[in-house]
Design an enzyme around this catalytic site. Structure first.
Site, PDB file in Angstrom:
ATOM      1  N   SER A 246       1.646  -7.774  -1.038  1.00 41.84           N
ATOM      2  CA  SER A 246       2.355  -8.787  -0.250  1.00 41.84           C
ATOM      3  C   SER A 246       1.593 -10.099  -0.133  1.00 41.84           C
ATOM      4  O   SER A 246       2.141 -11.093   0.331  1.00 41.84           O
ATOM      5  CB  SER A 246       2.740  -8.247   1.124  1.00 41.84           C
ATOM      6  OG  SER A 246       1.636  -8.202   1.985  1.00 41.84           O
TER       7      SER A 246
ATOM      8  N   THR B 137       0.805  -1.220   0.000  1.00 45.80           N
ATOM      9  CA  THR B 137       0.000   0.000   0.000  1.00 45.80           C
ATOM     10  C   THR B 137       0.835   1.266   0.000  1.00 45.80           C
ATOM     11  O   THR B 137       0.482   2.259  -0.655  1.00 45.80           O
ATOM     12  CB  THR B 137      -0.914   0.005   1.254  1.00 45.80           C
ATOM     13  OG1 THR B 137      -1.779  -1.106   1.151  1.00 45.80           O
ATOM     14  CG2 THR B 137      -1.745   1.266   1.349  1.00 45.80           C
TER      15      THR B 137
ATOM     16  N   THR C 141       2.548  -9.996  14.562  1.00 47.55           N
ATOM     17  CA  THR C 141       1.436 -10.531  13.789  1.00 47.55           C
ATOM     18  C   THR C 141       0.602  -9.341  13.310  1.00 47.55           C
ATOM     19  O   THR C 141       0.518  -8.337  14.028  1.00 47.55           O
ATOM     20  CB  THR C 141       0.653 -11.521  14.687  1.00 47.55           C
ATOM     21  OG1 THR C 141      -0.081 -12.377  13.881  1.00 47.55           O
ATOM     22  CG2 THR C 141      -0.236 -10.874  15.693  1.00 47.55           C
TER      23      THR C 141
ATOM     24  N   THR D 235       1.619  -4.835   4.198  1.00 47.82           N
ATOM     25  CA  THR D 235       1.436  -5.265   5.592  1.00 47.82           C
ATOM     26  C   THR D 235       0.876  -6.690   5.706  1.00 47.82           C
ATOM     27  O   THR D 235       1.084  -7.348   6.715  1.00 47.82           O
ATOM     28  CB  THR D 235       0.484  -4.305   6.332  1.00 47.82           C
ATOM     29  OG1 THR D 235      -0.766  -4.261   5.639  1.00 47.82           O
ATOM     30  CG2 THR D 235       1.064  -2.913   6.446  1.00 47.82           C
ATOM     31  N   ASP D 236       0.162  -7.140   4.656  1.00 49.69           N
ATOM     32  CA  ASP D 236      -0.566  -8.410   4.795  1.00 49.69           C
ATOM     33  C   ASP D 236       0.331  -9.578   5.221  1.00 49.69           C
ATOM     34  O   ASP D 236      -0.056 -10.383   6.066  1.00 49.69           O
ATOM     35  CB  ASP D 236      -1.290  -8.759   3.487  1.00 49.69           C
ATOM     36  CG  ASP D 236      -2.451  -7.812   3.215  1.00 49.69           C
ATOM     37  OD1 ASP D 236      -2.810  -7.042   4.127  1.00 49.69           O
ATOM     38  OD2 ASP D 236      -3.000  -7.836   2.091  1.00 49.69           O
TER      39      ASP D 236
ATOM     40  N   THR E  76      -0.299 -22.496  19.601  1.00 48.87           N
ATOM     41  CA  THR E  76      -1.670 -22.168  20.013  1.00 48.87           C
ATOM     42  C   THR E  76      -2.281 -21.110  19.097  1.00 48.87           C
ATOM     43  O   THR E  76      -1.560 -20.243  18.586  1.00 48.87           O
ATOM     44  CB  THR E  76      -1.744 -21.648  21.463  1.00 48.87           C
ATOM     45  OG1 THR E  76      -3.055 -21.115  21.704  1.00 48.87           O
ATOM     46  CG2 THR E  76      -0.722 -20.558  21.748  1.00 48.87           C
TER      47      THR E  76
HETATM   48  N1  ASP Z   1      -2.579  -5.656   0.327  1.00 47.86           N
HETATM   49  C1  ASP Z   1      -1.516  -4.778   0.762  1.00 47.86           C
HETATM   50  C2  ASP Z   1      -0.249  -5.594   0.829  1.00 47.86           C
HETATM   51  O1  ASP Z   1      -0.039  -6.311   1.760  1.00 47.86           O
HETATM   52  C3  ASP Z   1      -1.867  -4.203   2.092  1.00 47.86           C
HETATM   53  C4  ASP Z   1      -0.831  -3.265   2.667  1.00 47.86           C
HETATM   54  O2  ASP Z   1       0.227  -3.029   2.167  1.00 47.86           O
HETATM   55  O3  ASP Z   1      -1.137  -2.706   3.729  1.00 47.86           O
HETATM   56  O4  ASP Z   1       0.554  -5.519  -0.068  1.00 47.86           O
END
Ligand code: ASP
Length: 338
Positions: free
Chosen positions: A59, A14, A162, A90-91, A272
């Site tokens: 990602s 993003t 996470t 972030t994913d 877990t």
């Molecule tokens: N879908 C995006 C990614 O992980 C989300 C992000 O970057 O926050 O590439």
């Protein structure tokens, strides 16, 4: 004093995307151009060089190939730079950061992953602060020589994180390990939580195995669903996401299936599905089963670290060595004193 050098690697995500007004979707763009719009980058008292993936990725498309690409880039430029900042979606950032924490052994320089929830081009972006503080950290002598994630004021150990929120700016949590640094007016580093410094030569491992699987338990899970995974020839290591402190249903078919898989040489790691806390194998009868059949306790390891540790170990070592190392702490990914 010699000017510090930081290498910025843009993989996608993003942070560098722009809204396509025809489709309404976020799409990766020319990141070089975007960077030139952040004048603060020129004010740093360090040299910042940037490299870009020729095709930036969401990602969700990142995996072993991406990790290897990053490792090769870092190895190639390792001597020239004091620190590295990786811009990543972030994913799956927690997976990539965990993978690198295992695959780069005896790291001597900071590697900081960051990204954003809103693209840099948007006025309310969280990307600018994340990017600028990550560069500041990567160029600091006080930074941990570890693979970290910096997001919304916190520097976290990468293999302890996470993705927690798809909505809030503090997208990442590290429930089982304290932050390595906190950024406010000043950046407060917490060196007492760093991995011990080492003087060994850094090793860049480049093999991972995809012959692993994850079984997430839920009430009423069917026998054929579990045995389908355990009996699949292509699965050499299986991460179990069990209930609470590591419990599974007390069913004969399940004990038999796990026992058979372990007798056949498969590695079973008990983790877990609680994101806070860990496995205490043997605390209840329903987890003692796992100790009896020879499953390894993942203690308080995260799913992201468990999956990437298993992929790294099975791709790099013999099964016997991988089994031994699964139970050991390789890069601060779990606690031993439970
Ligand atoms: N879908 C995006 C990614 O992980 C989300 C992000 O970057 O926050 O590439």
């Amino acid at each position: 004093m010699k000017k510090k050098k930081v290498l910025l690697i843009y993989t996608g995500g993003t942070i560098g995307m722009v809204k396509n007004h025809l489709t309404g979707r976020l799409e990766p763009v020319d990141f070089d151009n975007l960077l030139s719009q952040i004048p603060a980058l020129k004010k740093f008292n360090c040299r910042i060089d940037a490299l870009f993936f020729s095709v930036p990725i969401d990602s969700s498309d990142a995996g072993p190939e991406t990790w290897l690409k990053l490792i090769k880039l870092i190895e190639k430029h390792y001597e020239k730079y004091d620190g590295f900042v990786i811009l990543h979606g972030t994913d799956t950032m927690a997976y990539s950061a965990s993978a690198l924490s295992f695959m780069i052994e005896d790291l001597q320089k900071p590697i900081v992953f960051t990204g954003s929830q809103l693209p840099l081009e948007m006025i309310r972006t969280d990307g600018k602060e994340n990017l600028i503080t990550s560069i500041e950290i990567a160029s600091s002598d006080k930074a941990p020589k570890e693979v970290c994630i910096y997001f919304e004021d916190l520097l976290l150990r990468g293999n302890r994180t996470t993705k927690f929120s798809s909505e809030h700016f503090d997208a990442f949590k590290s429930p089982n390990f304290p932050p390595l640094a906190e950024a406010g007016v000043h950046i407060e580093y917490n060196p007492k939580f760093y991995l011990p410094a080492n003087r060994k030569k850094t090793q860049f491992h480049k093999t991972v195995s995809d012959k692993i699987a994850v079984i997430t338990f839920y009430p009423g899970i069917r026998e054929d669903q579990v045995t389908g995974v355990l009996e699949n020839e292509n699965n050499k290591g299986i991460v179990l996401q069990t209930f609470g402190s590591g419990n599974i249903p007390n069913q004969d078919w399940l004990r038999r299936a796990l026992d058979k898989a372990i007798q056949e040489g498969k590695l079973i790691l008990n983790t877990t599905h609680c994101i806070d806390g860990g496995v205490e194998q043997g605390k209840y009868e329903n987890s003692a089963i796992l100790s009896e059949v020879g499953a390894i306790s993942g203690l308080d390891i995260s799913l992201e670290a468990a999956v990437t540790k298993m992929m790294f170990l099975l791709g790099t070592y013999s099964t016997a060595k991988a089994k031994r190392l699964l139970a050991e702490v390789l890069s601060g990914e779990m606690e031993t004193n439970q």
